[in-house]
Each structure stands twice: as C-alpha cells, then as structure tokens.
Scaffold this motif. Sequence first.
Motif, PDB file in Angstrom:
ATOM      1  N   HIS A  97      -4.495   2.928  -9.565  1.00 48.18           N
ATOM      2  CA  HIS A  97      -4.302   2.167 -10.724  1.00 48.18           C
ATOM      3  C   HIS A  97      -5.613   1.611 -11.509  1.00 48.18           C
ATOM      4  CE1 HIS A  97      -3.562  -1.681  -8.224  1.00 48.18           C
ATOM      5  NE2 HIS A  97      -4.508  -0.853  -7.836  1.00 48.18           N
ATOM      6  N   THR A  98      -5.315   1.001 -12.779  1.00 52.10           N
ATOM      7  CA  THR A  98      -6.464   0.770 -13.248  1.00 52.10           C
ATOM      8  C   THR A  98      -6.852  -0.822 -13.198  1.00 52.10           C
ATOM      9  OG1 THR A  98      -5.157   0.313 -15.140  1.00 52.10           O
ATOM     10  CG2 THR A  98      -6.581   2.055 -15.480  1.00 52.10           C
ATOM     11  N   SER A  99      -6.025  -1.424 -11.985  1.00 46.53           N
ATOM     12  CA  SER A  99      -6.087  -2.890 -11.901  1.00 46.53           C
ATOM     13  C   SER A  99      -7.567  -2.967 -11.077  1.00 46.53           C
ATOM     14  CB  SER A  99      -4.795  -3.392 -10.775  1.00 46.53           C
ATOM     15  OG  SER A  99      -3.743  -3.186 -11.521  1.00 46.53           O
ATOM     16  N   PRO A 100      -8.003  -2.319 -10.575  1.00 49.25           N
ATOM     17  CA  PRO A 100      -9.358  -2.823  -9.903  1.00 49.25           C
ATOM     18  C   PRO A 100     -10.540  -3.086 -10.836  1.00 49.25           C
ATOM     19  CG  PRO A 100      -8.920  -0.378  -9.421  1.00 49.25           C
ATOM     20  CD  PRO A 100      -7.592  -0.938  -9.982  1.00 49.25           C
ATOM     21  N   VAL A 101     -10.166  -2.643 -12.211  1.00 46.95           N
ATOM     22  CA  VAL A 101     -11.331  -2.841 -13.219  1.00 46.95           C
ATOM     23  C   VAL A 101     -11.057  -4.683 -13.223  1.00 46.95           C
ATOM     24  CG1 VAL A 101     -12.205  -2.604 -15.544  1.00 46.95           C
ATOM     25  CG2 VAL A 101     -10.901  -0.598 -14.315  1.00 46.95           C
ATOM     26  N   GLN A 102      -9.979  -5.239 -13.222  1.00 47.14           N
ATOM     27  CA  GLN A 102      -9.988  -6.404 -13.087  1.00 47.14           C
ATOM     28  C   GLN A 102     -11.090  -7.324 -12.497  1.00 47.14           C
ATOM     29  OE1 GLN A 102      -6.215  -8.549 -12.422  1.00 47.14           O
ATOM     30  NE2 GLN A 102      -5.038  -6.886 -13.070  1.00 47.14           N
ATOM     31  N   HIS A 143      -1.710  12.924 -11.605  1.00 47.70           N
ATOM     32  CA  HIS A 143      -2.670  12.214 -12.329  1.00 47.70           C
ATOM     33  C   HIS A 143      -2.288  11.878 -13.783  1.00 47.70           C
ATOM     34  CE1 HIS A 143      -4.552  15.896 -14.284  1.00 47.70           C
ATOM     35  NE2 HIS A 143      -3.342  16.017 -14.087  1.00 47.70           N
ATOM     36  N   PHE A 144      -2.415  10.644 -14.043  1.00 45.63           N
ATOM     37  CA  PHE A 144      -1.960  10.104 -15.439  1.00 45.63           C
ATOM     38  C   PHE A 144      -2.972   9.053 -15.982  1.00 45.63           C
ATOM     39  CE2 PHE A 144       0.107   6.659 -13.598  1.00 45.63           C
ATOM     40  CZ  PHE A 144       0.445   6.778 -12.213  1.00 45.63           C
ATOM     41  N   HIS A 145      -2.481   8.059 -17.017  1.00 44.50           N
ATOM     42  CA  HIS A 145      -3.418   7.227 -17.559  1.00 44.50           C
ATOM     43  C   HIS A 145      -2.774   5.964 -17.615  1.00 44.50           C
ATOM     44  CE1 HIS A 145      -5.169  11.038 -18.965  1.00 44.50           C
ATOM     45  NE2 HIS A 145      -6.464  10.287 -19.123  1.00 44.50           N
ATOM     46  N   GLN A 146      -3.511   4.835 -17.583  1.00 44.71           N
ATOM     47  CA  GLN A 146      -2.917   3.365 -17.556  1.00 44.71           C
ATOM     48  C   GLN A 146      -3.903   2.768 -18.478  1.00 44.71           C
ATOM     49  OE1 GLN A 146      -2.519   1.721 -13.527  1.00 44.71           O
ATOM     50  NE2 GLN A 146      -0.619   2.639 -13.435  1.00 44.71           N
ATOM     51  N   ILE A 147      -3.387   1.807 -19.041  1.00 44.03           N
ATOM     52  CA  ILE A 147      -4.083   0.695 -19.728  1.00 44.03           C
ATOM     53  C   ILE A 147      -3.706  -0.551 -19.163  1.00 44.03           C
ATOM     54  CG2 ILE A 147      -4.553  -0.402 -21.945  1.00 44.03           C
ATOM     55  CD1 ILE A 147      -3.706   2.061 -23.269  1.00 44.03           C
ATOM     56  N   GLU A 148      -4.892  -1.409 -18.622  1.00 37.57           N
ATOM     57  CA  GLU A 148      -4.838  -2.497 -17.943  1.00 37.57           C
ATOM     58  C   GLU A 148      -5.190  -3.656 -18.874  1.00 37.57           C
ATOM     59  OE1 GLU A 148      -4.091  -2.427 -14.834  1.00 37.57           O
ATOM     60  OE2 GLU A 148      -4.174  -4.580 -14.220  1.00 37.57           O
ATOM     61  N   ARG A 160       0.827  -1.242   0.051  1.00 36.27           N
ATOM     62  CA  ARG A 160       0.031  -0.058   0.205  1.00 36.27           C
ATOM     63  C   ARG A 160       0.920   1.193   0.000  1.00 36.27           C
ATOM     64  NH1 ARG A 160      -6.130  -0.005   2.342  1.00 36.27           N
ATOM     65  NH2 ARG A 160      -6.438  -2.070   1.709  1.00 36.27           N
ATOM     66  N   ASP A 161       1.909   1.216   0.534  1.00 38.58           N
ATOM     67  CA  ASP A 161       2.902   2.441   0.623  1.00 38.58           C
ATOM     68  C   ASP A 161       3.411   2.452  -0.590  1.00 38.58           C
ATOM     69  OD1 ASP A 161       2.530   2.161   3.388  1.00 38.58           O
ATOM     70  OD2 ASP A 161       4.468   1.390   3.810  1.00 38.58           O
ATOM     71  N   LYS A 162       3.541   1.656  -1.626  1.00 40.02           N
ATOM     72  CA  LYS A 162       3.808   1.929  -2.961  1.00 40.02           C
ATOM     73  C   LYS A 162       2.790   2.803  -3.615  1.00 40.02           C
ATOM     74  CE  LYS A 162       4.711  -0.873  -6.441  1.00 40.02           C
ATOM     75  NZ  LYS A 162       4.899  -2.202  -7.198  1.00 40.02           N
ATOM     76  N   PHE A 163       1.845   2.825  -3.175  1.00 36.91           N
ATOM     77  CA  PHE A 163       0.621   3.493  -3.938  1.00 36.91           C
ATOM     78  C   PHE A 163       0.427   4.755  -3.064  1.00 36.91           C
ATOM     79  CE2 PHE A 163      -0.231  -0.696  -5.384  1.00 36.91           C
ATOM     80  CZ  PHE A 163       0.042  -0.640  -6.882  1.00 36.91           C
ATOM     81  N   ASP A 164       1.042   5.973  -3.360  1.00 35.00           N
ATOM     82  CA  ASP A 164       0.589   7.032  -2.679  1.00 35.00           C
ATOM     83  C   ASP A 164      -0.760   7.664  -2.729  1.00 35.00           C
ATOM     84  OD1 ASP A 164       3.544   7.691  -1.702  1.00 35.00           O
ATOM     85  OD2 ASP A 164       3.679   7.499  -3.955  1.00 35.00           O
ATOM     86  N   THR A 165      -1.848   7.126  -1.970  1.00 40.63           N
ATOM     87  CA  THR A 165      -3.204   7.456  -2.331  1.00 40.63           C
ATOM     88  C   THR A 165      -3.756   8.550  -2.041  1.00 40.63           C
ATOM     89  OG1 THR A 165      -3.184   4.951  -1.793  1.00 40.63           O
ATOM     90  CG2 THR A 165      -5.347   5.947  -1.965  1.00 40.63           C
ATOM     91  N   ILE A 166      -4.647   9.096  -2.858  1.00 40.93           N
ATOM     92  CA  ILE A 166      -5.551  10.258  -2.658  1.00 40.93           C
ATOM     93  C   ILE A 166      -6.744   9.729  -1.894  1.00 40.93           C
ATOM     94  CG2 ILE A 166      -6.764  12.128  -3.280  1.00 40.93           C
ATOM     95  CD1 ILE A 166      -4.468  12.495  -5.239  1.00 40.93           C
ATOM     96  N   TYR A 191      -4.816   8.123 -10.246  1.00 43.26           N
ATOM     97  CA  TYR A 191      -4.181   9.409  -9.424  1.00 43.26           C
ATOM     98  C   TYR A 191      -3.059   9.022  -8.339  1.00 43.26           C
ATOM     99  CZ  TYR A 191      -8.306  11.310 -11.275  1.00 43.26           C
ATOM    100  OH  TYR A 191      -9.196  11.755 -12.320  1.00 43.26           O
ATOM    101  N   ARG A 192      -2.271   9.910  -8.055  1.00 40.45           N
ATOM    102  CA  ARG A 192      -1.151   9.640  -6.975  1.00 40.45           C
ATOM    103  C   ARG A 192      -0.998  10.774  -6.086  1.00 40.45           C
ATOM    104  NH1 ARG A 192       1.820   4.569  -9.019  1.00 40.45           N
ATOM    105  NH2 ARG A 192       0.367   3.469  -9.834  1.00 40.45           N
ATOM    106  N   TYR A 193      -0.938  10.500  -4.740  1.00 34.71           N
ATOM    107  CA  TYR A 193      -0.376  11.643  -4.008  1.00 34.71           C
ATOM    108  C   TYR A 193       0.797  12.045  -4.159  1.00 34.71           C
ATOM    109  CZ  TYR A 193      -0.294  14.938   0.070  1.00 34.71           C
ATOM    110  OH  TYR A 193       0.047  16.099   0.737  1.00 34.71           O
ATOM    111  N   GLU A 194       1.505  12.733  -5.081  1.00 36.97           N
ATOM    112  CA  GLU A 194       2.839  12.665  -5.631  1.00 36.97           C
ATOM    113  C   GLU A 194       3.345  14.027  -5.902  1.00 36.97           C
ATOM    114  OE1 GLU A 194       5.545   9.599  -7.174  1.00 36.97           O
ATOM    115  OE2 GLU A 194       3.546   9.244  -8.197  1.00 36.97           O
ATOM    116  N   ALA A 195       4.583  14.465  -5.594  1.00 39.87           N
ATOM    117  CA  ALA A 195       5.090  15.670  -6.206  1.00 39.87           C
ATOM    118  C   ALA A 195       5.202  15.653  -7.475  1.00 39.87           C
ATOM    119  CB  ALA A 195       6.320  16.053  -5.148  1.00 39.87           C
TER     120      ALA A 195
END
Length: 364
Positions: A185-190, A222-227, A161-167, A210-214
């Motif tokens: 990430h888009t993995s929840p769509v799985q 915020h960016f895009h992924q393809i799962e 969970r630490d790898k994903f800086d979550t909003i 989305y990531r809580y990220e500098a």
Amino acid sequence: MSSGQSEFATQLESVRNEGLKALEQAAMPEQLEAWRVTYLGRREGKLTLAMRGLSAVPPESRPVVGAVANQVKTALEEAFAARKQSLKALALERMAQHEKLDVTLPGRPAPMGRLHPTTQTIREVTAAFTAMGFQVVEGPEVELDEYNFELLNIPKGHPARDKFDTIWVDQLDANGDMPMLLRTHTSPVQARVMQKMQPPIRIIAPGKVYRYEAVDATHEWHFHQIEGLAVDEGITFANLKATLYDFARRIFGADRRVRFRCDFFPFVEPGVDMSIDCFQCKGKGVIKIGNRTEPCRLCKETGWIEMMGAGMVHPRVLEAVGYDSRKYTGFAFGMGVERIAILKYGIDDIRHFYTNDVRFLRQF
Ligand code: DAH
C-alpha cells in the motif's frame, strides 16, 4: 593541306563524330559526366589527346587547323550542354507524371497519443488535493518491512499482515528475516514523510502497489493507490470529513453525499471507510428505464459506493516517528486509483488497465 594537317583534321572529325554518337547513349547523370570526362576532360580527354597531333602540323597551317579544332570543341561542348538540358527536362517531366501530388487532398491525421486512464485519474485526484493545499510526494516501491508494516502499528505476527498478501524480496538479513518487500500500500510514505518533516504536514502520495493475488475482473497483482496525510496541532475528525467531502464533490459531482462507517486499520483510530451515494441511481439502489425499474449494478443495490479507507492517525504511529501525540493529531486516507477510474468511467474489468489494448485506451 599537308598530310600532317589532314591527318590531324581527320582525327578531330572522328573524335567529334564518335563523341556526338556516344552522347546519345548517355541517359543518366553519371553517364553524362563519364562522357564529359572521356571527351572533354582537360588532361586525358579524347579531344585533348587529339590536340597533341597539332605539333605535327607545319606552323603556317596551324591557324586553319586550330580553327577546326575549336569548331570541334565547341560542337562537343554545345551538344553536351543541350543533352544535359534535355535530360533534365525529361527527368522533371517524368517526376511530374509519376510523383503527382494533389495538394488539395485532405491530410491524414497523425494518431494522437494520450494519457493512460490511470495517469489521468491520478492527476485529477492530486489536483483536487493540491487545490486544498496538499503537497505531492512519492516513496519507493521496493520497501522495507519497517515502513510497510512496523511503523504503521502492524508488528510481526499481527493478524492484519494476512490482509496484505505480500510479495517479499528474496533476501535474508542477519536474523534470517526477509526485510524487503514490494509495498502492499502507499501508507509507508506516511512514515517516511513524518520522519523527514515536522508538522504541519499535508501530503498526498500517489504510486504503485503490489499484492500476491490471483488476477480476475476485480483483482490485480499490481495497481495504484493515493495516500493522504495531514498532521498538525488540533486536527480533528471534522477536518477529515470536510476534506474528503470536498474531494468527492470535486471528482464525482457537486451534489454528492458522503457516508462514513467504522472500519479497522491498525494505523488509524478511529478507522472508517468512506462511501459516496451512487451517482448512477442517486442513492436509490434502483434505476428507472422508461417505466421499468432495474436493480443498480454499480452500487449493488445499496445506494452507496465505497471509496476509500481513512481515519485519525493512531497515536502509536505518531510516537513511532518521534512526534508528541499529545501535541499533534492527524488524519490519513488511502484509495485505489483504478477503483476510482472504474467507478468514474464505468469500466467493467480491472485487467483492461494493463493489457494495453488500444480499443480500450482510445476511450479516454
Ligand atoms: N492502506 C490501506 C489499504 O491498502 C488503505 C488505508 C486505510 C489508508 C486507512 C489509510 C487509512 O491512510 O487511514 O488497504
């Protein structure tokens, strides 16, 4: 002429003279119309009013006087028509002079809109997979912890969970937990797809994450992924390799080589990351410019470019959505869209994607 008769004629004369004079002052269409109403108006016009004087003329003289009246009427009408005509001609001439139009001038090209490089990349990637029989699906951007983490084998307290800086969405449930977040990430769509459908499954899910990220040149919040996900009886790692190989060649060129290395993601076992040989230095790590050799910056001299994470769907993930993991196996993969575009088009800063600078957008 009797006095009634001459008085009447004088009156008609003065209507005519006054009218003709006034007509010269009328230069605009509204003025012309006002003049017509004033002088030739059927009910209140000056000519009509003057004609009332006809009753004072003795009956035997009326034909003569009537003829004069007709002359005056005709004179006014003709003058009116002539004035109207000449004003119209004048207006046309003025228009021809002031609104000159050179029909031989080349037209100004209308600026054409185009698709954003992110959209173009999503379409190219999805087209590569739909050609292989994958179906495009979408999931929500505001997601539940359950789908973003729990069902993907990332329980509460898991270090991944630490790898994903979550909003997180600022809302507590009955237990005092925050159940909602912006998907990392888009993995929840799985998990969402598997809950709704039975195998065989072949889907890809493009979308925003989305990531809580500098924010800097290589990180966006915020960016895009393809799962991607394929589940069926008898799916093996060989199917994963073949599919991603095919994808890499469709997007980055027919002579691409692909490398898989072990990596860890809680929702796959085994997990890998996939790289392709650098299309700039052709895997050599250096580029030749004339007789000089320079380090290849695109692959950081490694000869390989990391493309995505992938792996065989973890049995726990299959069981969590109610699948029999002894019967079904599957593979999954996930890639960053902007990263693909950056590699493909040689873009130097991820922030370009969201600043909407037309000088950047026009390049695509
Ligand atoms: N969801 C992962 C991330 O955002 C990427 C990923 C890795 C997706 C492996 C997968 C996978 O489907 O199998 O970092």
